[in-house]
Enzyme design. Structure first.
Site, PDB file in Angstrom:
ATOM      1  N   LYS A 163      14.853   1.359 -16.290  1.00 35.13           N
ATOM      2  CA  LYS A 163      16.286   1.062 -16.451  1.00 35.13           C
ATOM      3  C   LYS A 163      16.738   2.066 -17.700  1.00 35.13           C
ATOM      4  O   LYS A 163      16.251   2.002 -18.726  1.00 35.13           O
ATOM      5  CB  LYS A 163      16.736  -0.227 -16.674  1.00 35.13           C
ATOM      6  CG  LYS A 163      16.278  -1.455 -15.649  1.00 35.13           C
ATOM      7  CD  LYS A 163      16.009  -2.935 -16.124  1.00 35.13           C
ATOM      8  CE  LYS A 163      15.439  -3.712 -15.017  1.00 35.13           C
ATOM      9  NZ  LYS A 163      15.070  -4.802 -15.519  1.00 35.13           N
ATOM     10  N   GLY A 180       7.456   9.211 -14.006  1.00 35.08           N
ATOM     11  CA  GLY A 180       7.619   9.970 -12.802  1.00 35.08           C
ATOM     12  C   GLY A 180       8.835  11.046 -12.763  1.00 35.08           C
ATOM     13  O   GLY A 180       9.367  11.481 -13.737  1.00 35.08           O
ATOM     14  N   THR A 194       2.593   8.577 -11.029  1.00 38.48           N
ATOM     15  CA  THR A 194       3.237   7.615  -9.923  1.00 38.48           C
ATOM     16  C   THR A 194       1.953   7.290  -8.868  1.00 38.48           C
ATOM     17  O   THR A 194       1.060   8.371  -8.807  1.00 38.48           O
ATOM     18  CB  THR A 194       4.138   8.585  -9.267  1.00 38.48           C
ATOM     19  OG1 THR A 194       4.447   7.660  -7.998  1.00 38.48           O
ATOM     20  CG2 THR A 194       3.963   9.889  -8.805  1.00 38.48           C
ATOM     21  N   ASP A 249       2.597   7.163  -5.823  1.00 39.68           N
ATOM     22  CA  ASP A 249       3.135   7.738  -4.731  1.00 39.68           C
ATOM     23  C   ASP A 249       2.473   8.803  -4.534  1.00 39.68           C
ATOM     24  O   ASP A 249       2.583   9.577  -3.072  1.00 39.68           O
ATOM     25  CB  ASP A 249       4.468   7.503  -4.805  1.00 39.68           C
ATOM     26  CG  ASP A 249       5.323   6.372  -5.082  1.00 39.68           C
ATOM     27  OD1 ASP A 249       4.579   5.233  -4.786  1.00 39.68           O
ATOM     28  OD2 ASP A 249       6.268   6.373  -5.620  1.00 39.68           O
ATOM     29  N   ARG A 274      -5.307 -10.857  16.782  1.00 40.39           N
ATOM     30  CA  ARG A 274      -4.130 -10.571  16.332  1.00 40.39           C
ATOM     31  C   ARG A 274      -3.547  -9.317  16.017  1.00 40.39           C
ATOM     32  O   ARG A 274      -4.572  -8.314  15.889  1.00 40.39           O
ATOM     33  CB  ARG A 274      -3.645 -11.410  14.709  1.00 40.39           C
ATOM     34  CG  ARG A 274      -3.432 -12.898  15.117  1.00 40.39           C
ATOM     35  CD  ARG A 274      -3.142 -13.536  13.951  1.00 40.39           C
ATOM     36  NE  ARG A 274      -2.644 -14.649  14.179  1.00 40.39           N
ATOM     37  CZ  ARG A 274      -2.893 -15.795  13.227  1.00 40.39           C
ATOM     38  NH1 ARG A 274      -3.311 -15.748  12.085  1.00 40.39           N
ATOM     39  NH2 ARG A 274      -2.284 -17.156  13.679  1.00 40.39           N
ATOM     40  N   GLN A 294      -0.739  -2.788  -5.714  1.00 39.62           N
ATOM     41  CA  GLN A 294      -1.043  -1.354  -5.806  1.00 39.62           C
ATOM     42  C   GLN A 294      -1.007  -0.773  -7.020  1.00 39.62           C
ATOM     43  O   GLN A 294      -1.544   0.302  -7.348  1.00 39.62           O
ATOM     44  CB  GLN A 294      -0.391  -0.587  -4.766  1.00 39.62           C
ATOM     45  CG  GLN A 294      -0.452  -1.080  -3.125  1.00 39.62           C
ATOM     46  CD  GLN A 294       0.569  -0.739  -2.196  1.00 39.62           C
ATOM     47  OE1 GLN A 294       0.688   0.181  -1.727  1.00 39.62           O
ATOM     48  NE2 GLN A 294       1.554  -1.592  -2.164  1.00 39.62           N
TER      49      GLN A 294
HETATM   50  O1  F6P Z   1       7.006   4.620  -7.358  1.00 38.48           O
HETATM   51  C1  F6P Z   1       6.104   3.664  -7.676  1.00 38.48           C
HETATM   52  C2  F6P Z   1       6.735   2.680  -6.826  1.00 38.48           C
HETATM   53  O2  F6P Z   1       5.584   1.358  -6.929  1.00 38.48           O
HETATM   54  C3  F6P Z   1       7.081   2.679  -5.247  1.00 38.48           C
HETATM   55  O3  F6P Z   1       5.932   2.918  -4.151  1.00 38.48           O
HETATM   56  C4  F6P Z   1       7.973   1.750  -5.128  1.00 38.48           C
HETATM   57  O4  F6P Z   1       9.032   1.927  -3.893  1.00 38.48           O
HETATM   58  C5  F6P Z   1       8.515   1.384  -6.418  1.00 38.48           C
HETATM   59  O5  F6P Z   1       7.858   2.073  -7.263  1.00 38.48           O
HETATM   60  C6  F6P Z   1       8.864  -0.094  -6.566  1.00 38.48           C
HETATM   61  O6  F6P Z   1       9.335  -0.276  -7.865  1.00 38.48           O
HETATM   62  P1  F6P Z   1       9.840  -1.586  -8.639  1.00 38.48           P
HETATM   63  O7  F6P Z   1       9.201  -2.714  -7.944  1.00 38.48           O
HETATM   64  O8  F6P Z   1       8.871  -1.271 -10.016  1.00 38.48           O
HETATM   65  O9  F6P Z   1      11.317  -1.482  -8.943  1.00 38.48           O
END
Ligand code: F6P
Length: 365
Positions: A77, A118, A141, A143, A178, A291
Site C-alpha cells: 500500500k 515486484g 514475485t 508469479d 469427481r 503459495q
Molecule cells: O503477485 C503475487 C500475488 O500473490 C499474485 O499472484 C496475487 O494475485 C496477488 O499477489 C495477491 O496479492 P494480495 O492478496 O497480497 O493483495
C-alpha cells in the site's frame, strides 16, 4: 561513521525474501566500512516518525535463509509517491513524500537503497532514481511475470506448493469420481498454473495467455470423466478467462489504498461448465496465500542468495538505476526502466506449451 545502505521489501511477500536480505548482509559484512539498515514495511519505516529501522548484521540474519516471509515486513500500500492519508471526507488520498524521503536518507547518512520488490516497487525505484536516489532493484514475485530475468525467486516454491495440491486432489477426486478445480495465483501470467498442471498431471490447464472455449473444455472432460477414468483435475490460473468472457476479481477496483485483486476464476469456471451442460460432481479449491507462505525450496534459496550478494556488489560498483537479473547461468544487472516495461507472458508457441499439448493436457483451445 560507517557508510550505510538501506534495505527494504515491498509488495506481496514471497519465499526467499529473507535469503536475499541475508545475502546482502553477509556480503556487506566483508566490507568493514559498510553497514546495512532495514526499513520496516518498505518505505514506511524511514518515512514514519519515529522511524522504524533495524540494524541488519550477521547476528540479525543468522539462519533466516530458511524462513518464509520477510523479517523487515512488507506492504503493498502507498509508497513515497502516494503516501496514504485520509482527506476531510475520510477518503484515502495519495500524498507525494518523495522529497522528504530523499532528505531523510541524506540526514541519516544513507548512501544507497536496495529495494526488493515486484513491478510496482520497481516503478517506485525508477522514479526515485530519476530524482537522484542511488537505488538498486531486486526482483521478487511468485508469479514469474518479469521478462528481464529468466526466473524470479519464490516461483519454484509456489509451483511445488501447487503441484503438491494437485497430487492431493488426485486421490480424493479418484475416490469420489469427481472433477476438482484448483485455482492458483499468478496474476496475468499462467506460469504457476501451467507448471503445476504438467508436474501434477492435470487433465485441463487454463491460463490467461490462452482464452478458453468452454465447449472444448467440456469435450475434453467428457472424454476423460464420462468415457474414461471417472475423475479429472483442472488447474485454472486466477487470470484465466473464457473467449469473450470477463476476468473475475475479488476486488475489481483500487479502493482506498487497496490494490485490484484477482480471484474467483475457479467458481466462475464451475458455473460455466454447468451452464454448458456438464453436470458431473465438481468442487473448487482456491490455493491462495499458501503459495506465498512457508520456507523457500533449495532452488529459491540459492537464487535469492545470489540476488542478495549481487545487489550489494552493485552498490559497491555504483551501478544504480539497475536491477539484479538472472540470465542463465549468470547473475547480471539490467536497467530498471527496461525491467518494468516488459511483462513476462507465456509464449503460446513455447516448448512448455508444446509439452503440455504433447501430454494431452487440454488448454481450452
Ligand atoms: O503477485 C503475487 C500475488 O500473490 C499474485 O499472484 C496475487 O494475485 C496477488 O499477489 C495477491 O496479492 P494480495 O492478496 O497480497 O493483495
Amino acid at each position: 561513521m560507517k557508510r550505510r545502505v538501506l534495505v527494504l521489501t515491498g509488495g506481496g511477500d514471497c519465499p526467499g525474501l529473507n535469503a536475499v536480505i541475508r545475502g546482502i548482509v553477509k556480503r556487506a559484512s566483508q566490507e568493514p566500512d559498510w553497514e546495512v539498515i532495514g526499513s520496516m514495511e518498505a518505505y514506511n519505516g524511514i518515512l514514519k516518525e519515529p522511524m522504524e529501522l533495524m540494524i541488519l548484521n550477521d547476528k540479525a540474519v543468522a539462519g533466516i535463509h530458511a524462513k518464509g516471509g520477510t523479517i523487515i515486513r512488507t506492504t503493498n500500500k502507498g509508497g513515497p509517491f502516494a503516501w496514504q492519508v485520509k482527506d476531510k471526507e475520510g477518503k484515502w488520498i495519495g500524498v507525494d513524500r518523495s522529497d522528504e524521503l530523499l532528505k531523510k536518507l541524506q540526514y541519516n547518512n544513507i548512501e544507497a537503497v536496495i529495494s526488493i520488490g515486484g513491478d510496482g516497487s520497481q516503478r517506485i525505484s525508477q522514479q526515485l532514481y530519476e530524482k537522484g536516489c542511488n537505488i538498486v532493484g531486486v526482483p521478487k514475485t511468485i508469479d514469474n511475470d518479469l521478462r528481464s530475468t529468466d526466473f524470479t525467486f519464490g516461483f519454484q516454491t509456489a509451483v511445488e506448493v501447487a503441484t503438491d495440491a494437485v497430487d492431493k486432489l488426485v486421490t480424493t477426486a479418484e475416490s469420489h469420481n469427481r472433477v476438482l478445480i484448483l485455482e492458483v495465483m499468478g496474476r496475468y501470467a499462467g506460469w504457476i498454473g501451467l507448471n503445476a498442471a504438467i508436474a501434477g498431471g492435470a487433465e485441463v490447464s487454463l491460463i490467461p495467455e490462452i482464452p478458453y472455449d468452454i465447449g472444448k473444455v467440456v469435450k475434453a472432460l467428457r472424454k476423460r470423466v464420462v468415457a474414461g477414468t471417472g475423475f479429472a483435475i483442472i488447474v485454472i490460473a486466477e487470470g484465466a478467462v473464457a473467449i469473450n468472457g470477463q476476468r473475475t476479481f475479488s476486488q475489481p477496483v483500487e479502493a482506498g489504498y487497496e490494490n485490484v485483486r484477482l480471484g474467483g476464476a475457479g467458481f466462475r469456471l464451475m458455473h460455466e461448465l454447468n451452464e454448458a451442460g456438464f453436470k458431473e460432481d465438481m468442487r473448487v479449491t482456491i490455493l491462495g496465500h499458501l503459495q506465498r507462505g512457508g520456507s523457500p525450496n533449495a532452488y529459491d534459496r540459492i537464487l535469492a542468495s545470489q540476488f542478495g550478494v549481487k545487489a550489494f556488489e552493485m552498490v559497491l560498483n555504483n551501478e544504480f538505476g539497475k536491477m539484479v537479473s538472472y540470465k542463465h547461468p549468470n547473475i547480471v544487472s539490467v536497467p530498471i526502466i527496461q525491467a518494468i516495461s516488459e511483462y513476462n507472458y507465456i509464449d503460446t508457441d513455447s516448448d512448455l506449451v508444446k509439452t503440455a499439448r504433447g501430454l494431452g493436457i487440454c488448454l481450452g483451445d
